[in-house]
Structure formats: structure tokens, C-alpha cells
Design a protein around this motif. Structure first.
Motif, PDB file in Angstrom:
ATOM      1  N   SER A 228       0.871  -1.192   0.000  1.00 17.36           N
ATOM      2  CA  SER A 228       0.000   0.000   0.000  1.00 17.36           C
ATOM      3  C   SER A 228       0.901   1.234   0.000  1.00 17.36           C
ATOM      4  O   SER A 228       2.046   1.181   0.441  1.00 17.36           O
ATOM      5  N   HIS A 234      -2.202   1.708   6.504  1.00 13.37           N
ATOM      6  CA  HIS A 234      -1.660   0.344   6.298  1.00 13.37           C
ATOM      7  C   HIS A 234      -0.202   0.304   6.765  1.00 13.37           C
ATOM      8  O   HIS A 234       0.727   0.282   5.951  1.00 13.37           O
ATOM      9  N   LYS A 417      -6.067  -0.912  12.637  1.00  8.70           N
ATOM     10  CA  LYS A 417      -5.469  -0.938  11.285  1.00  8.70           C
ATOM     11  C   LYS A 417      -4.218  -1.832  11.279  1.00  8.70           C
ATOM     12  O   LYS A 417      -3.974  -2.577  10.323  1.00  8.70           O
ATOM     13  N   ASP A 421      -3.818  -5.315   9.118  1.00 18.09           N
ATOM     14  CA  ASP A 421      -2.689  -5.560   8.203  1.00 18.09           C
ATOM     15  C   ASP A 421      -2.031  -6.897   8.515  1.00 18.09           C
ATOM     16  O   ASP A 421      -1.535  -7.586   7.638  1.00 18.09           O
ATOM     17  N   ASN A 425      -6.015  -8.501   5.842  1.00 20.10           N
ATOM     18  CA  ASN A 425      -5.948  -8.185   4.404  1.00 20.10           C
ATOM     19  C   ASN A 425      -5.048  -9.177   3.658  1.00 20.10           C
ATOM     20  O   ASN A 425      -4.636 -10.200   4.204  1.00 20.10           O
TER      21      ASN A 425
END
Ligand SMILES: Cc1cc2nc3c(=O)[nH]c(=O)nc-3n(C[C@H](O)[C@H](O)[C@H](O)COP(=O)(O)OP(=O)(O)OC[C@H]3O[C@@H](n4cnc5c(N)ncnc54)[C@H](O)[C@@H]3O)c2cc1C
Length: 471
Positions: A228, A234, A417, A421, A425
Motif C-alpha cells: 500500500s 496500512h 489498522k 494488516d 488483508n
């Protein structure tokens, strides 16, 4: 001696394919930019006064990374481990191909070169030369040891497998594929070997050699990028996406001085199981695993704290489990150093403790991700799409619901977040796959540990003594 810097070297022409396009300069491509910056920062630490001693040692006029040190005692082993852990801690344990692994293999072969030279005369000279070049130039390297998954059961022979197309007095020409080469697009060198024992029928594919990533005809075909560009939202995938690639050789020339085994199943296997290279490289992987499990334990704990879930008994039990995972692997690492033994003048960590740690790791990591999901639950999605929204037009409505027990809405969103990560994701999924398989197929590595366990005889003796006891 003046070394070319990593950033100078990585700009050199190489054939890297992403999304069907040839990458012109990996340092400016979104798939690699963040990761290359991270590696550069880690390498710089070798020259900074406060970390220089921690990461490097002095050898014949140069400073080299400690992965090149041949350990002569427990202190050396510990020194190497501290160096590995420094980089691993800096990157949450998610970067596994910072070269120490492949360098440890090279160092092991170099350390045991006289024994290996007796099996294949000329080996010692080749490895001594390559080891010295790697060390002096601070080359980054990775390894690719597997054939493409064409047909695992029948082991058919075909041209998709890496094979020799031509040879002359200077070297060999090779074509075919090898996988998976993590970090291949931005390292200097790749070690090609045979991870599994080759049969006589597979003689044509039994090679061990070093190839520079810039070699003409070497195509590095990358998977989809998980990188990213957004560091705020991210934190891991913007910095640490280690690219995985398949290597497609198209008539690539390899000079003889870089070829350690050529159509040679026997020596390929000797090199693969050679104790110094095997144990020094495994030592590094376990040190890195400790950092990763520690990151997972920290994130799991903070997620539960942030939602107040630590009040519940079963959550405490689950958090204790991730702590135990980290402590167990750490204890095995320590034990492997403490019970190290001398082999051909090299101090080697204990093989059973390292094998136990690596095999447990394949079970621990997926379980630790499951625990994060269980303690984080829906809270893992209780974030606005971007942290910046907490400062946008409806900020006043978001501050309260997004808060944690003791955290501001901003801090909690950052934590979630980070957790996403790691587990949620594409990068997170890749890491789960990595921990399951990086050290080999667990089905066979577990069986391998059973077969190589030397104390089996004492287990048998114990059992027989017990059943024959008369009183
Ligand atoms: C993210 C990631 C990064 C990696 N990076 C690297 C790297 O940098 N360098 C490198 O060399 N490798 C790397 N690997 C490859 C890794 O070492 C292999 O994935 C692992 O050894 C398993 O081999 P395989 O993927 O070919 O699976 P296979 O061997 O094809 O296995 C697939 C399935 O078939 C079963 N199976 C296959 N053959 C047998 C058999 N003979 N007996 C019993 N069961 C069998 C397995 O148990 C498994 O369930 C990486 C892998 C991943 C996932």
C-alpha cells in the motif's frame, strides 16, 4: 574498500514482471518502493555508531553483518541471534528475507568447506570465493529450492523444470522454473538449490548454483502486489510487503565458479542437509519467529484491553495462550544455544530444539491469528475506512464510539489498522501461508523430526524396561 550501496545496486537492470509489465526501476515502483526503503534503513543501521556493534563484526579489514560470522562458541551464537532479532523487532517479525537466512547457508558451507571438498574437489575454493564476495559487498540474497507445482505425485520429467540446455568450458546454460523466491526482485543474488532429495530419474534437475538477479534471461515473475502507499492506514503493507516470485530461466548462463552441483543428486542432497548451513539458517528463522509471535501477542493483548474484554476469563486464557506461544519458542531458541555442540570447529545450536520450534511455529501462528479474531471480534471492523475521517466533517460524532477503554479514537483506530494488516488483508493472508509453509511442507517436516530424533532408542529402551519390570 568502497562498497556500492544497496540503493545503487538495486537500480541495476533486472527483468522483473508485475501485472504483465516489465518494471523499469524497482526503487520507484509502488510494489517495491516502501519495502526497499525499509531495507535501506535497516542496512544503514550497520554504519550507525549506536547499532554498528550490535549488527556487524570485524573480519580481515571489513565490517560484515553478523550472519557471516562462523560461531566458535555460545557467545558468538548469541551475538548472531541478537543481530537477527534487532532487524526482526524493527519490522514486527514480518520480514523474513533480509538475507540472513541465505547468508547463514553460505556461511555454513564455507565453515565446513574442507569436509565438503573431499566429496567434490574444488568446492572449497568456489565457496570461499563466493563467501568472501558476499561478505565484502554486503550482497543481499534469497533462495529458491522448489520446482513449480506441475505434478507432485508422479515426478514427471519435463522442460518446465530447471535443466541444462547447453554447457561449455566456462559454464552451463539453464532454462526452466524455480519457486518461490521471496524478495527476488530487489536482492543481489539468488541461491538455487534442490529442497527435496532428487532421485536418479531426476538427475537432470539436481543443481545448486548462485545466480545474480541481473543475469540475462532470468525473468522474475511477481505475484500481485500487496503493498500500500498509505502508511497511516496500512502500517505493515506500506513498509514490509516482501514480494514472492517465480523465477523463469531462459537460457541463463552460469559460470562454473558459481556452480556447486550440476546434475548431481548426491551432492545436492549433501549440501541440503549439511549440518552447519542447516542449523545456522534455522537458528535465524527461529529468532525471527520470536519477534513475530511477540508482535501478535502484543496486538492481541492491546485489542482486548481496548475493548475491556480482558475482564473475561476465557479471553485471559486465550491471551495467555499467545504469550505461551512466544515464551515457548523463545525458550527453545535459548535452549538450542545453551545446548549447542561443536562440529568441525563450529558451534551449532541444538537441532532438536530448533526443529521443535519450527514445527510448532507452523501450528502456533495460524492459532494466534484465530485468537486475534476471537478477542477482536467485530471490533476489528469498527474503524472508519481511513483514520483521517476522525478529523473530518462528522468527527464530533465519531470520537466517542470509536474510543477504547483507555485509548482515544485515533489510537484505537491505529491499533485496529495494524491488526488488520497483520491478520485480515492480503498481506495478513500471505503471512499465514508463509508461516505454515516457509520451512517446508509441515507434513514432511514433522515426519522428518521423527526420523532424525536420535533419542528414539532411549525411548524404546525405556518402554522395554517398563514392560519387563518384574517387581
Ligand atoms: C509465502 C511463501 C514464501 C515462500 N518463500 C520461499 C523462498 O523464499 N524460497 C523457497 O525456496 N521457498 C519458499 N517458499 C516455498 C515453501 O518452501 C514451500 O511452499 C513448501 O516447502 C511446500 O512446498 P510446495 O509449496 O511446493 O507444496 P507441495 O510440496 O506441492 O505440497 C502441496 C500439498 O501436497 C502435499 N504433498 C506434496 N507432495 C507430497 C509428498 N511427497 N508426500 C506427502 N504430501 C505431499 C503437501 O502435504 C501439501 O498438502 C515459500 C512459500 C510461501 C507460502
Amino acid at each position: 574498500m568502497t562498497r556500492r550501496t544497496f540503493l545503487e545496486r538495486v537500480k541495476a537492470e533486472r527483468t522483473v514482471w508485475v501485472d504483465g509489465e516489465l518494471v523499469q526501476d524497482v526503487t520507484h515502483h509502488p510494489a517495491f518502493e516502501g519495502t526497499i526503503k525499509t531495507i535501506d534503513k535497516l542496512l544503514q543501521k550497520q554504519y550507525v555508531e549506536s547499532t554498528k556493534e550490535l549488527l556487524t563484526y570485524h573480519t580481515e579489514g571489513v565490517r560484515a553483518h553478523l550472519s557471516f560470522l562462523i560461531p566458535e562458541n555460545k557467545v558468538d551464537l548469541k551475538r548472531k541471534r541478537v543481530a537477527y532479532q534487532h532487524w526482526a523487532d524493527d519490522t514486527f517479525g514480518v520480514m523474513s528475507r533480509l538475507s540472513e537466512y541465505t547468508r547463514s547457508i553460505i556461511t555454513g558451507w564455507y565453515a565446513n568447506r574442507d569436509v565438503l571438498d573431499k566429496k567434490r574437489p574444488g568446492f572449497a575454493e568456489k565457496i570461499a570465493h563466493y563467501y568472501r564476495k558476499s561478505l565484502e559487498n554486503d550482497w543481499l540474497s534469497t533462495v529458491a529450492g522448489h520446482d513449480p507445482q506441475r505434478d507432485r505425485a508422479t515426478k514427471q520429467t519435463h522442460d518446465a523444470l530447471l535443466h541444462i540446455t547447453d554447457r561449455n568450458e566456462d559454464g552451463i546454460f539453464v532454462s526452466g522454473a524455480k519457486m518461490i523466491a521471496t524478495a527476488a526482485p530487489y536482492v543481489d543474488e539468488i541461491l538455487i538449490n534442490s529442497y527435496h532429495k532428487r532421485t536418479e530419474k531426476e538427475r537432470a534437475y539436481a543443481h545448486v548454483f548462485f545466480v545474480p538477479v541481473t543475469a540475462k534471461g532470468l525473468n522474475i515473475v511477481c505475484r500481485e502486489s500487496f503493498a500500500s502507499q498509505d502508511k497511516t492506514n496500512h502500517p505493515l503493507s506500506s513498509r514490509y510487503d516482501e514480494m514472492d516470485a517465480v523465477l523463469i530461466f531462459d537460457h541463463v548462463f552460469i559460470p562454473w565458479e558459481r556452480v556447486l552441483a550440476c546434475e548431481d543428486p548426491e551432492f545436492s542432497w549433501v549440501l541440503r542437509i549439511e549440518p552447519c548451513s542447516a542449523l545456522l539458517s534455522q537458528h535465524q528463522t527461529v529468532a525471527r519467529l520470536v519477534s513475530k509471535l511477540e508482535s501478535v501477542a502484543a496486538i492481541a493483548n492491546e485489542l482486548a484491553e481496548a475493548s475491556g474484554a480482558t475482564a473475561f476469563l476465557h479471553v485471559k486464557q486465550k491471551l495467555a495462550e499467545v504469550i505461551m506461544q512466544k515464551e515457548s519458542i523463545y525458550a527453545l531458541l535459548n535452549a538450542s544455544e545453551h545446548e549447542s555442540t561443536m562440529y568441525e570447529g563450529v558451534c551449532l545450536p541444538d537441532k532438536d530444539y530448533l526443529a521443535t520450534a519450527r514445527n510448532l511455529g507452523t501450528k502456533y501462528y495460524p492459532r494466534s491469528l484465530e485468537i486475534i479474531q476471537q478477542v477482536g471480534a467485530g471490533g476489528l471492523l469498527q474503524t472508519p475506512s481511513k483514520i483521517e475521517e476522525l478529523f473530518g466533517p462528522i468527527a464530533h460524532l465519531l470520537k466517542e464510539p470509536y474510543k477504547g477503554t483507555k485509548m482515544s479514537a485515533e489510537e484505537r483506530t491505529k491499533l485496529i489498522k495494524l491488526a488488520w494488516d497483520l491478520i485480515g488483508n492480503s498481506l495478513g493472508s500471505r503471512h499465514e501461508l508463509y508461516e505454515r509453509f516457509y520451512s517446508g511442507d509441515p507434513v514432511r517436516t514433522f515426519a522428518g523430526q521423527y526420523h532424525s530424533y536420535q533419542d528414539k532408542k532411549s525411548l524404546v529402551d525405556f518402554a522395554y524396561q517398563a514392560i519387563r519390570r518384574e517387581e
